[in-house]
Design a protein around this motif. Structure first.
Motif, PDB file in Angstrom:
ATOM      1  N   SER A  61      -2.175   0.626  -5.581  1.00  0.00           N
ATOM      2  CA  SER A  61      -3.138   0.642  -6.685  1.00  0.00           C
ATOM      3  C   SER A  61      -2.880   1.825  -7.610  1.00  0.00           C
ATOM      4  CB  SER A  61      -4.568   0.708  -6.157  1.00  0.00           C
ATOM      5  OG  SER A  61      -4.835  -0.435  -5.388  1.00  0.00           O
ATOM      6  N   GLN A 110      -8.881  -5.641  -8.260  1.00  0.00           N
ATOM      7  CA  GLN A 110      -9.394  -6.260  -7.046  1.00  0.00           C
ATOM      8  C   GLN A 110     -10.920  -6.327  -7.097  1.00  0.00           C
ATOM      9  OE1 GLN A 110      -8.298  -4.187  -3.474  1.00  0.00           O
ATOM     10  NE2 GLN A 110      -9.669  -5.391  -2.202  1.00  0.00           N
ATOM     11  N   ASP A 190      -4.009  -6.480  -9.425  1.00  0.00           N
ATOM     12  CA  ASP A 190      -4.218  -5.705  -8.201  1.00  0.00           C
ATOM     13  C   ASP A 190      -5.031  -6.548  -7.227  1.00  0.00           C
ATOM     14  OD1 ASP A 190      -4.399  -3.806  -6.282  1.00  0.00           O
ATOM     15  OD2 ASP A 190      -5.403  -2.286  -7.507  1.00  0.00           O
ATOM     16  N   GLU A 191      -4.357  -7.094  -6.244  1.00  0.00           N
ATOM     17  CA  GLU A 191      -5.014  -7.932  -5.239  1.00  0.00           C
ATOM     18  C   GLU A 191      -5.963  -8.935  -5.902  1.00  0.00           C
ATOM     19  OE1 GLU A 191      -4.911  -6.740  -1.733  1.00  0.00           O
ATOM     20  OE2 GLU A 191      -4.357  -4.629  -1.975  1.00  0.00           O
TER      21      GLU A 191
HETATM   22 MG   LIG Z   1      -5.349  -0.856  -3.660  1.00  0.00          MG
END
Ligand SMILES: [Mg+2]
Ligand SMILES: Nc1ncnc2c1ncn2[C@@H]1O[C@H](COP(=O)(O)OP(=O)(O)OP(=O)(O)O)[C@@H](O)[C@H]1O
Lengths: 270, 303
Positions: A61, A110, A190-191
């Protein structure tokens, strides 16, 4: 076989002969005693999807935040091959960074709370991006927000609902619509599907794949989930404790992992 | 023995109530505010004999500007005779020796809450507006240091986002008072809670306007001949309140901002919000000598 024929046969694939869109070299960042990134370099070619995997806390991240110019590293160089942007992007001031991030880079976090204004409507969240870029026509804002939400396969009858009232999958689609509204050259994810149930996850991945196919957007996708990386990525970078321990074509990494850690990761998955 | 024999007779500590250093600081900030139109300047808001929220910001600016030859008018929602306006006006006159007036044409300094008079202000007049909340970004950014950064970057997209959502929800812009406006093409300000009707009066005006918030300790200015443009979409024009066709039931004037007075029968009557304009119109009709100056709106349209 003659030498000439030989060199023809060994010519690098088209992808490799075009210059990379994104070049990051020697990026390091520490937070107090924690070294989040240690001399990380990465390249991403136009139209390519780079997958980043690694255990929790490995700096994925943080690296993505650097690519989105949200943070400045202790050392390192970052370039995007855009005609109006020579030089190290980390040297840009806050104002130039904000314009660059808003207009050329899209990001999906995320945690939707990081990427969305929860008190505002979903279409308003997308419109805000267009407003930053200077759009001042109500009809155009409305139309373009609708288009971006539609491209993210968001149900348009909910476009004026607040994200807080929506399901997780729908929130990710709003983030995605916001990220692609200005047709960025680089999309950071991000995810994007972590925390969604498997069927919703598959639908969101479908949308991402379709976007990638239709618009040839260059993407960097971070995930814990090797399955996600396998379906999305052309190339994979494996991170551990702030370092890149291995990188290569996705098939290569999955078929023939070299680093111990990658081997564990791949075998654990299978 | 009485208290009077034990104490000195009342005398002012300082001309214009505020001490010299307070006034010097205010003047510096006022000059800065003129130099960067629409930009909020922090200042050390002093104690005045009035509670915060009742116009202490405007009062401090006015006290700094006053001199014995000044003529001062104070209005509250357009009225000179409200308790708050009357007490501020008599306080100002007591501490400065300035003359009090209700007449917009006669005043050299006008302090106001929520309205700008209908008669055009001139280059020799100064308007001081009382501001409860000076930060136009507060509805979109609760963190004030982030808001300051947004001003620095001219990052105002979210203000249009509010308007966008009002139109989506209600079909039109619902922002009534305190309509955010871009000053000199650079800073967005809250023009204090004046109605939309009054916002065009600030655009390229001959007079100087100060806006001051005592509780929030911020002041800003619109110098003469400065652009003040309400935020709008290119395809949704700015509209003032629909008062152009209303007639004041007392003065008979039409085409100005009105107060609505509900009637027993469920209907309503209208009355000029700028009460001194109404008084002058009535006195003119009665044959008395009362001059009404040129007004910003003529027949309900800006002239
Ligand atoms: Mg992360
Ligand atoms: N702003 C910050 N302040 C302090 N430490 C930080 C900050 N950002 C990241 N770190 C630290 O840097 C390291 C890497 O964090 P990062 O969020 O990049 O990991 P990650 O690979 O994304 O992990 P996960 O898979 O759990 O999301 C962690 O040890 C984290 O605590």
């Amino acid at each position: 076989m003659t030498l000439a024929q030989h060199s023809l046969a060994l010519r690098a694939p088209q992808l490799m002969t075009t210059p990379p869109l994104l070049t990051m070299t020697g990026v390091s960042r520490r937070y107090g005693d924690v070294v989040a990134l240690r001399d990380v370099s990465a390249t991403v070619y136009p139209g390519e999807v780079l997958g980043i995997v690694g255990e929790s806390g490995s700096g994925k991240s943080t690296l993505l935040r650097m690519m989105n110019l949200e943070d400045t590293p202790d050392a390192g160089d970052y370039r995007l091959a855009l005609p109006d942007l020579p030089g190290n992007l980390f040297d840009l001031d806050r104002f130039a960074r904000r314009m660059l991030c808003a207009t050329r880079i899209g990001i999906v976090y995320q945690n939707p709370h990081l990427g969305l204004l929860m008190k505002h409507t979903s279409s308003g969240n997308v419109a805000e991006r267009l407003l930053i870029a200077g759009e001042r026509s109500f009809a155009a804002l409305r139309g373009r927000a609708r288009e971006a939400l539609d491209a993210s396969e968001f149900p348009l009858d909910r476009m004026d609902a607040r994200p807080i009232e929506l399901s997780g999958g729908m929130q990710q689609r709003v983030q995605l619509a916001k990220a692609i509204a200005l047709e960025p050259v680089l999309l950071l994810l991000d995810e994007p599907t972590t925390g969604l149930d498997v069927s919703v996850q598959a639908l969101v991945l479908d949308t991402l794949k379709r976007l990638q196919r239709d618009r040839a957007i260059t993407m960097v996708i971070v995930s814990h989930d090797l399955g996600v990386i396998r379906t999305m990525a052309d190339r994979v970078m494996v991170m551990r404790r702030g370092r890149v321990v291995e990188q290569g074509l996705a098939d290569q990494i999955f078929q023939d992992p070299q680093h111990d850690y990658t081997q564990q990761l791949v075998h654990a998955k299978l | 023995m009485t208290i009077a024999t034990l104490t000195k007779p009342w005398e002012a500590m300082s001309y214009g109530f505020l001490d010299a250093s307070a006034k010097r600081e205010l003047r510096r900030k006022m000059l800065k505010a003129i130099a960067v139109p629409g930009c909020q300047m922090p200042y050390a808001s002093r104690e005045v004999p009035m509670a915060r929220g009742w116009g202490t910001g405007g009062l401090q600016v006015t006290l700094t500007l006053l001199r014995p030859s000044s003529v001062v008018k104070v209005i509250d929602q357009g009225a000179d005779d409200s308790v708050n306006a009357a007490s501020i006006r008599s306080f100002l006159s007591k501490v400065s020796g300035a003359r009090e007036t209700w007449d917009t044409l006669e005043a050299t300094i006008l302090q106001s809450r929520h309205r700008i008079p209908e008669e055009r202000l001139r280059a020799d007049q100064v308007l001081v507006l009382q501001v409860p909340n000076p930060e136009p970004l507060r509805p979109v950014e609760p963190n004030m240091s982030v808001a300051r950064q947004m001003h620095a970057d001219a990052d105002y997209g979210r203000l249009w986002l509010i308007l966008y959502e009002q139109i989506v929800r209600s079909g039109r812009v619902m922002q009534g008072a305190a309509y955010p406006s871009l000053v000199n093409g650079r800073h967005v300000m809250t023009p204090s809670p004046i109605p939309r009707w009054d916002v065009p009066k600030l655009h390229m005006a001959q007079h100087l306007t100060f806006l001051s918030a005592g509780r929030e300790k911020r002041l800003y200015a619109v110098p003469p001949f400065t652009r003040v443009e309400p935020l709008v979409f290119s395809d949704v024009p700015f509209q003032v309140e629909d008062h152009a066709a209303l007639t004041c039931h007392r003065s008979g004037l039409t085409g100005y901002f009105m107060n609505e007075i509900p009637q027993g029968d469920g209907g309503s009557q209208f009355e000029l919000s700028d009460s001194n304009l109404g008084i002058k119109a009535i006195r003119q009709a009665e044959g008395a000598d009362a001059r009404i100056g040129p007004t910003w709106y003529e027949n309900g349209k800006t002239s």
